[in-house]
Write an enzyme that holds these catalytic residues in place. Sequence first.
Site, PDB file in Angstrom:
ATOM      1  N   ASN A 117      15.180 -13.846   2.965  1.00  0.00           N
ATOM      2  CA  ASN A 117      14.766 -13.546   1.450  1.00  0.00           C
ATOM      3  C   ASN A 117      15.870 -14.203   0.601  1.00  0.00           C
ATOM      4  O   ASN A 117      15.855 -13.808  -0.618  1.00  0.00           O
ATOM      5  CB  ASN A 117      14.796 -12.154   1.328  1.00  0.00           C
ATOM      6  CG  ASN A 117      16.238 -11.380   1.877  1.00  0.00           C
ATOM      7  OD1 ASN A 117      17.240 -12.037   2.114  1.00  0.00           O
ATOM      8  ND2 ASN A 117      16.123 -10.010   1.984  1.00  0.00           N
ATOM      9  N   ARG A 256      25.757  -7.423  -4.105  1.00  0.00           N
ATOM     10  CA  ARG A 256      25.979  -5.987  -3.699  1.00  0.00           C
ATOM     11  C   ARG A 256      26.620  -5.445  -5.036  1.00  0.00           C
ATOM     12  O   ARG A 256      27.754  -5.734  -5.555  1.00  0.00           O
ATOM     13  CB  ARG A 256      26.864  -5.832  -2.480  1.00  0.00           C
ATOM     14  CG  ARG A 256      26.242  -6.159  -1.132  1.00  0.00           C
ATOM     15  CD  ARG A 256      25.032  -5.170  -0.772  1.00  0.00           C
ATOM     16  NE  ARG A 256      24.323  -5.620   0.312  1.00  0.00           N
ATOM     17  CZ  ARG A 256      23.209  -6.215   0.379  1.00  0.00           C
ATOM     18  NH1 ARG A 256      22.602  -6.661  -0.795  1.00  0.00           N
ATOM     19  NH2 ARG A 256      22.768  -6.435   1.464  1.00  0.00           N
ATOM     20  N   GLN A 285      22.848   3.478  -3.030  1.00  0.00           N
ATOM     21  CA  GLN A 285      21.486   3.502  -3.057  1.00  0.00           C
ATOM     22  C   GLN A 285      20.838   4.493  -2.322  1.00  0.00           C
ATOM     23  O   GLN A 285      21.115   4.776  -1.405  1.00  0.00           O
ATOM     24  CB  GLN A 285      20.949   2.177  -2.542  1.00  0.00           C
ATOM     25  CG  GLN A 285      21.445   0.847  -3.671  1.00  0.00           C
ATOM     26  CD  GLN A 285      20.962  -0.464  -3.274  1.00  0.00           C
ATOM     27  OE1 GLN A 285      21.368  -1.334  -3.791  1.00  0.00           O
ATOM     28  NE2 GLN A 285      19.874  -0.558  -2.095  1.00  0.00           N
ATOM     29  N   HIS A 309      16.620  -2.211  -6.238  1.00  0.00           N
ATOM     30  CA  HIS A 309      16.763  -3.164  -5.231  1.00  0.00           C
ATOM     31  C   HIS A 309      15.584  -3.789  -4.824  1.00  0.00           C
ATOM     32  O   HIS A 309      15.136  -3.219  -3.610  1.00  0.00           O
ATOM     33  CB  HIS A 309      17.706  -2.690  -4.197  1.00  0.00           C
ATOM     34  CG  HIS A 309      18.396  -3.696  -3.118  1.00  0.00           C
ATOM     35  ND1 HIS A 309      19.238  -3.332  -2.559  1.00  0.00           N
ATOM     36  CD2 HIS A 309      18.189  -4.906  -3.276  1.00  0.00           C
ATOM     37  CE1 HIS A 309      19.735  -4.345  -1.539  1.00  0.00           C
ATOM     38  NE2 HIS A 309      19.047  -5.293  -2.181  1.00  0.00           N
TER      39      HIS A 309
END
Length: 358
Positions: A117, A256, A285, A309
Amino acid sequence: MKVLAILYNGFKAAQQEPRLLGTVENKLGLDKWLASRGHELVVSSSKDGPDSDFQKHITDAEVLITTPFHPGYLTRDIMDKAKNLKICITAGVGSDHVDLNAAVEHKIQVLEVSGSNVTSVAEHVVMSILNLVRNFVPAHEMIERGDWQVSDIARNAFDLEGKVVGTIGAGRIGYRVLQRLAPFDCKELLYYDYAPLPANAVSNLKVRRVEDLDQFVSECDVVTVNCPLHEGTRGLVNEELLSKFKPGAWLVNTARGAICDAEAVKKALESGQLSGYAGDVWNVQPAPKSHPWRTMKNPLGGGNGMTPHYSGTTLDAQARYASGTKSILENYLDGKPQEPQNVIVGMGKYETKAYGQR
Ligand code: NAI
């Protein structure tokens, strides 16, 4: 063999859109295939606390699949209870939700779908930089509110052309960000990384390496963070480092959340030391409703480009990381060697150089 997958709930969206592969409902497309090979697949989003499905099923799972978008945090304590666990597969890129040092000691392999990704994230970074520098979000909100006051937006809107942009971490994503910024005619493109870029990459992009971090941030109008989270980067962007930034710089972090100190970023934005902060990664998260990054603003009421995210989980990315997860699993089941670039922790040792200098 039990395979445990911790994924996020897709609810109605996942029923309507089968390409949302990384969801509990669509199971990374692994369910029928694993069943046909006689293996049990347990999929859940329940990941936090001793009563979670994660902690219940990890005790006898041989394979753990989890995703950075909804991470099952595999701590040393949980690893101690995971007596059968042999391999953790990250459906995506970034395996900091696993205590990697403990995985080395427990001889649990950790693999990720490297590269799956990275273009998705690099595009998001470029979008976020432009959103902040051009003051897009407050301009759009003004239109939705029914207002029209150009000067309130233009007073804090700039061109990216002529600015200095630097990346902390110049690996797959950092390099792609620099590549994508080349046509914007920035004043300079900089990078900070203990691993130097190859000579041809440097000359293609005319990028300059700065080896001292304080010096690096003091030269940048825009800083983008593109390194993994490990013991050397946790809290790296803290109050002290932020004080070395150019006053009014923009900061984009899609790497992050915990690489940046949450309170220090909020304070820097509110004081105007940062003009903007954008990214999609959070120190916890899902981020709690009260998380300061949801609503923090600069003194002019803008400068917040946060999203949930999702930069690395576009439908294109999901197709790539679902098929990459299956390949890793297939290699494991068939006893075949893994692609070297996917191995973060091999049998009792780090195989990557990207998670800190050792
Ligand atoms: P990569 O392994 O290709 O590159 C990472 C680079 O960071 C390496 O060149 C490494 O030397 C450098 N680095 C490590 N520690 C550093 C430090 N202390 N200071 C400066 N540089 C340092 O990894 P890739 O594919 O570029 O991904 C980077 C990170 O981006 C991932 O580890 C993950 O945390 C994050 N990510 C976020 C996604 C999202 O959806 N928001 C999706 C994919 C990755």
